[in-house]
Design a protein around this motif. Sequence first.
Motif, PDB file in Angstrom:
ATOM      1  N   ALA B 223       0.847  -1.191   0.000  1.00 23.75           N
ATOM      2  CA  ALA B 223       0.000   0.000   0.000  1.00 23.75           C
ATOM      3  C   ALA B 223       0.882   1.241   0.000  1.00 23.75           C
ATOM      4  O   ALA B 223       2.061   1.180   0.339  1.00 23.75           O
ATOM      5  N   GLU B 297      -4.080   2.000   7.366  1.00 24.45           N
ATOM      6  CA  GLU B 297      -4.849   3.092   6.734  1.00 24.45           C
ATOM      7  C   GLU B 297      -5.441   4.025   7.787  1.00 24.45           C
ATOM      8  O   GLU B 297      -5.394   5.255   7.646  1.00 24.45           O
ATOM      9  N   GLU B 307      -4.450  10.350   0.724  1.00 20.34           N
ATOM     10  CA  GLU B 307      -4.771   9.323  -0.260  1.00 20.34           C
ATOM     11  C   GLU B 307      -4.064   8.044   0.156  1.00 20.34           C
ATOM     12  O   GLU B 307      -2.855   8.060   0.460  1.00 20.34           O
ATOM     13  N   VAL B 309      -3.658   4.017  -1.100  1.00 20.15           N
ATOM     14  CA  VAL B 309      -3.907   3.098  -2.218  1.00 20.15           C
ATOM     15  C   VAL B 309      -3.383   1.714  -1.866  1.00 20.15           C
ATOM     16  O   VAL B 309      -2.231   1.580  -1.440  1.00 20.15           O
ATOM     17  N   GLU B 316       0.544  -3.665  -9.873  1.00 18.78           N
ATOM     18  CA  GLU B 316       0.237  -2.438  -9.141  1.00 18.78           C
ATOM     19  C   GLU B 316       1.196  -2.260  -7.965  1.00 18.78           C
ATOM     20  O   GLU B 316       1.608  -1.140  -7.653  1.00 18.78           O
ATOM     21  N   LEU B 320       3.680   0.889  -7.158  1.00 22.41           N
ATOM     22  CA  LEU B 320       3.772   1.647  -5.904  1.00 22.41           C
ATOM     23  C   LEU B 320       5.219   1.700  -5.407  1.00 22.41           C
ATOM     24  O   LEU B 320       5.652   2.684  -4.806  1.00 22.41           O
TER      25      LEU B 320
END
Lengths: 461, 461
Positions: B223, B297, B307, B309, B316, B320
Motif C-alpha cells: 500500500a 490506513e 490518499e 492506495v 500495481e 507503488l
Amino acid sequence: MLDHSHIYFFEKLLDKENVYNDKAHMIAYSYDATRAHFEPDAVLFPRTEDDVSTILKYCNEHGIILVPRGAGSGFTGGALPSKGGIVLAFEKHMNKILEIDMENMVAIVQPGVINMDLQKAVEEVGLFYPPDPASQNYSTIGGNVNENAGGMRAAKYGITKDYVMAIRAVLPNGDIIKAGKRTIKDVAGYNIAGILIASEGTLAVTTEVTMKLLSKPKMTKTAMGIFDTVNSAMEAVYKTMASGVTPVAMEFLDNKTIRAVEQTYNKGLPIEAGAILVTDVDGNLESDLDFQLAQIEKVFRENGCDEFVIAQSEDEAADLWFARRRASQALSVYGSKKINEDVTVPRAVLPQLLKEFDKIAEKYNINIPCFGHTGDGNVHTNVMVDGKDPEQVKIGYEAIKEVFQATIDLGGTLSGEHGIGLAKAPYMSMAFTDEEMNLFKTIKKAFDPNNILNPNKMGLD
Amino acid sequence: MLDHSHIYFFEKLLDKENVYNDKAHMIAYSYDATRAHFEPDAVLFPRTEDDVSTILKYCNEHGIILVPRGAGSGFTGGALPSKGGIVLAFEKHMNKILEIDMENMVAIVQPGVINMDLQKAVEEVGLFYPPDPASQNYSTIGGNVNENAGGMRAAKYGITKDYVMAIRAVLPNGDIIKAGKRTIKDVAGYNIAGILIASEGTLAVTTEVTMKLLSKPKMTKTAMGIFDTVNSAMEAVYKTMASGVTPVAMEFLDNKTIRAVEQTYNKGLPIEAGAILVTDVDGNLESDLDFQLAQIEKVFRENGCDEFVIAQSEDEAADLWFARRRASQALSVYGSKKINEDVTVPRAVLPQLLKEFDKIAEKYNINIPCFGHTGDGNVHTNVMVDGKDPEQVKIGYEAIKEVFQATIDLGGTLSGEHGIGLAKAPYMSMAFTDEEMNLFKTIKKAFDPNNILNPNKMGLD
C-alpha cells in the motif's frame, strides 16, 4: 577477609546502611539456586552508576574481587563469591524502571528490576516484553541479561539477547560506557552489547539496559496433544515448527514426568502416554489463532498424536498447563537429589537425544525424566538420585557427563539458558577447543586484566 | 610491495591461479562502492578454511596486512586495502551453500555466497531469509555479516545479526574457531559471534555462517499513503508501529525525492506531496493482511494522509514501489556528487531529525533529499553538490558533519547499515567517548595484537 580500611572507604562512599559485613548478611548472600554457598567479605548496595564506577576503580587498584548479583536465583552459581570478595547488589537502589517509551516501544531499566515487574508495567500500556524465565517472579533484568535468560516463549519470541538494544556498563577500571542505542539498527563500532550479554558478570557491571518491546498480542489460545511415544512427539515438534506456524511455546513432558505429576497431584493425566506436548499460539485475530491451531493439530495427528484438546477458557488453559508447571517439583518422587541440566540441541535431533538419554538411564539404572522447551530444542534433563547415598550421587554425575557428551555429539550446547557459572565449568573443555577457550581467556583479560570481576567462573581460570 | 618470497609461499600453497599480483587485477580489486581506491599488493583466493588459517598464520608472523573482501559493494571502504597488503577474496572457491537444513530451518553457507542466491535457494523449499540489503543481487553473506547489513524488511524482520546462529572464523594467529551452534539457544561461553558481527573484518576472517531461516509467509500486500507534509508522514510511521501492526517495510520519500523521480521517469507522482510512505504487510491469511492494512490506513488517515492506495495486483505493487526503488539514481538531478549517509534515530524523533536537516540545507543553500527505511528509523540522507566545484564539495562535507551531529543529539547513530570503514572513521569521536573508543581498541588488540587484519578502519588507529 577485607582490610578494615576498605570497609571504611566503602562506608564513606555509600553510607553505612549500604555496606554489610556482618555474619548474618554474609550467610544470606552466600547462596543462589544451586546448593553451593560461599560467603562474601562484604555486600555493597550502590545507589548510582557513579557509585559503581568508584567501587570498581577502587577494587581494581586494590586487587579486590567483586561479584555482581541480581536476585541470586541462578542455577549455576554465577553470582556466588566462590573466591570471596565483595558482592555488588542492586535490589536496594538500582531497581527502577526509568522509562517506558511508548512511541519507540522501548523500556529503560536498572539492573535490579524484577523481570515480572517489567512485564506487568509494559503490558499496562499495551506493550509486551516476551522473555519469561521460570524465575520471572524474582529474577532481575541485570541477571537475565548477564545469563541471557530464556523462557517458555522463546520458540516464537527468542530470548533476552533478542530484546537488548543497549547496555550501560562499568568496566573493571571504572570506565563508564554505553553500548548500543534506542534504535533498531546501529552498526557503528564493535557490538559491545553483543559480547556483554551472557558474559555472566565477568567482563563489566551492567548499570542500565534498554529493552526492545513489542505490541502485546490481543489473544492467546492453548492446546495439548497426547502422544503414544516420546519419539513421535519429538518428531511432531520440529515438523510443526517447519510447517509454517510458530507457536509461542511448545513444551513437553515425557512419560516419567507425567507419572510423577499424576502421582503427586492426581489430575487424571494419561499415565500411559509417551509424551504430552502443550502449546500456546497468539495473535490479534481469532481466525489467525484458529488457523495456527488447525495446522498444529494436523501435524500432531500425522505424527502419532491420539488426542488433541483445545482449551475453551482460561481455566481450561490453566488446566492444560498444570502438569508442565508442576513438573519440576513433582520429580522428587524419583529421588531426593535432582541434577538438572538445560542442554539444547537443534530441534530435529530431539528424538535421537532422548534415545541417548534412555540408554544412559538404563546403563546406570537411574531415572532421567525430561521436560521442557522443545520448541527451541531445550530439554530440562533431570538425573534423579538418592542424595544421601554418596555412591548414587557419584553415579549421577557420571551420567550427567554422558548427557553432556550425547548433547555435544548431536551438535548441542551445555546450556540453553542457565549459563556455565561454577556448576558447568568442569565441562567446558568437552564443548570447546583449546583455541576457543584461549579466545575466551583473551577476551576476559582484555576487559579485566587483574581478574577482579567474578573470577573463577565459566572455566576461565 | 610484497617481497617475492611471500608471493612464492602463497603460490605454493594455493597454486598460481589463486594468486594475483598483476597490475590489472590490483586495479580491479582497488575499488568498492565509494569512489576511493587503494591497490592491494596481491589478491588471494583461498579454497578452504585451512588455506585461510595458513595464510593468516603466515601473515601474522611476517607482519603482512590482510583485508577480507566480499563483493566490494560496501559504501564505506571497509574492504579497501588502504594500507596495502593482501586482499583475501572468496568469490572463486568459498562461495557455496553447504546445506539447507529444512528440519531445523537453518542454512550453512560459505562467506562468498551472494545474498540473493541464498534467498532464492531457501525460498525454493518454502523457507525465508529476510535480510535484503539494496546490494542483495551482488553482495555476499560474508560481507553482510561483517557489516551487519540491513535492508527493506528490517522493520518487521530485523537485520543480519538477527539471523546469525553461528560463525566459523579464523583468528589473526591462524586459530580456527566456531562460535555458536545450530540451536536457538546457547549460553555456554562468551558470545563471540555477537562481537564478530559488524566488526568489519577487523577481528577475524569469517569462513562459514549458520543462518536461521523462517517459514516463507504465503502472501504479501503493498500500500501507499500520500501525505501533505513530511512531518505528518513521520508521525504516521511511529504511530503505525506502536499501534500493534508490524509492516514488513515502511519506506518513505520526501518531496525533493518525489520531484527527482518524477522529473526523471514521468510516472505521474504527486509532486506537491510532502512525503510518500510505501508499505508491505505479509502473513499466511488474507484476513490477517486485510486487518493489518486497515489498521495502517486508519493511522495514516489520522495523521495527515490524504490518499491511501492498496495494490490489487503484483503489477500495481511494483508501480507503488517504483519511486522508492529509483530514488537513489534519480537524485542526480540535484548535483553530480551525492554524499549519502544512512543515519538512524529512534523512530519517534524522525520528525525532528528531518526538521534539523531542513535547517542544515537552508544554512548551506544545498539540497538534502531524504528517503529510506523509516520503519526502523533509518534515513538515507543525501547531501547533493556539484562534484566539480571544490568549494561545493567542502560545503557538502561541512553539512554532513552537522547531519551527524543532529543525529547524535537525537540519540541516533552514524550508521544504521553501511558501517564505518574509512568513510565515517573521522566522525567516530563525535559518537563515542574516549572510554568507548579505548574499549574498541582494547578489543581489536586482543584479537589482533599485530594489527594485520584490515587495519586503518573504524577510526581505531
